[in-house]
Design a protein around this motif. Structure first.
Motif, PDB file in Angstrom:
ATOM      1  N   HIS A  26       0.801  -1.225   0.000  1.00 53.68           N
ATOM      2  CA  HIS A  26       0.000   0.000   0.000  1.00 53.68           C
ATOM      3  C   HIS A  26       0.834   1.275   0.000  1.00 53.68           C
ATOM      4  N   PHE A  85       0.651   3.373  -3.154  1.00 58.14           N
ATOM      5  CA  PHE A  85      -0.580   4.054  -3.556  1.00 58.14           C
ATOM      6  C   PHE A  85      -0.431   5.567  -3.426  1.00 58.14           C
ATOM      7  N   ALA A  87      -7.419   0.193  -1.053  1.00 55.40           N
ATOM      8  CA  ALA A  87      -7.028   1.399  -1.773  1.00 55.40           C
ATOM      9  C   ALA A  87      -7.923   2.561  -1.370  1.00 55.40           C
ATOM     10  N   ILE A 123      -8.243   5.670  -6.162  1.00 49.47           N
ATOM     11  CA  ILE A 123      -7.649   4.510  -6.824  1.00 49.47           C
ATOM     12  C   ILE A 123      -8.682   3.399  -6.975  1.00 49.47           C
TER      13      ILE A 123
END
Length: 262
Positions: free
Chosen positions: A207, A210, A233, A237
């Motif tokens: 993550h 992201f 997310a 996203i």
């Protein structure tokens, strides 16, 4: 005698490699001076080394950058890799690019048999070659000194000759507007070709990637079938993945929560 905070400092350094004094202070919730005081006995006994305002475990300072990256978010990468391995059956063909998360995937595939593996990573090739009846094809080209991976025109031409069941790439960044990005042109070009060679395509990334933007675009989400990660997310996203019919799979500690963007 070492305190509980000393033990926590050693644990963080083991998990993540070199950390600055300010990073340690922030994570421990103490002052810079307290961290300096805590670190002093660890440096005195040789367990920890000081390097330009940062500290690292004595046995790990000076190791290759790839090995340091293998320790960063290792637990999350291992969970992602374990979930990725569930999609792969004995006898399948798999293409893996170089990256710490894909290296973890290779380690989770050690229980599989008769795999055909195509990769540009010497680490992945060493992990899976000569075991369980696997066939491993290693792309040629100049090997990078930090990762032992091959890149360039010859590597791309080599993998373009294969058609596999699963093509799996790592990612340097995931941007809601652009898609999958990286920080190196040759790595991005190689990954882009890989995604065209699989019946099913996967991006595996933790993550922390992201919301970042890389220097080079690998592909928009339209070329991705699945994205495997360790935390849900954010809304932007998630919406972009849903718009492109990408299956988002969040690997948890024991089970995988699947957000099916359909």
């Amino acid at each position: 005698m070492l305190s509980k905070r000393h033990t926590e400092i050693m644990r963080m350094l083991a998990d993540e490699g070199t950390l600055t004094i300010s990073e340690l202070a922030s994570r421990l919730g103490v002052s810079l001076e307290t961290v300096r005081r805590d670190v002093r006995p660890l440096t005195d006994n040789g367990a920890v080394l000081r390097i330009h305002g940062a500290v690292g475990l004595a046995g790990q300072v000076g190791e290759a950058p790839f090995q340091r990256r293998m320790r960063e978010n290792a637990g999350s990468k291992r969970r992602i890799a374990r979930e990725m391995a569930r999609f792969i059956q004995d006898g399948d063909s798999v293409m893996l690019d170089t990256g710490t998360t894909t290296s973890f995937v290779a380690r989770e595939l050690l229980g599989h048999r008769r795999l055909t593996v195509v990769t540009n990573s010497s680490d992945i090739a060493r992990t899976l070659a000569t075991v369980n009846g696997n066939k491993v094809y290693m792309a040629g080209g100049e090997l990078r000194s930090d990762s032992g991976a091959a890149f360039g025109v010859s590597a791309i031409e080599f993998i373009s000759k294969f058609s596999v069941t699963h093509s799996i790439i790592s990612a340097g960044a995931i941007d809601a507007a652009s898609g999958v990005m990286d920080h190196d042109l040759e790595e991005a070009e190689f990954a882009r070709m890989m995604l065209t060679r699989g019946e099913r395509s996967y991006v595996v990334t933790d993550h922390t990637k992201f919301g970042r933007r890389g220097l080079v675009l690998v592909t928009g989400f339209e070329a991705v079938g699945h994205l495997l990660t360790d935390e849900p997310a954010d809304e932007k996203i998630a919406a972009a993945l849903e718009a492109h019919d990408v299956r988002l799979i969040v690997a948890e500690a024991d089970t995988a929560a699947v957000q099916d963007a359909r």
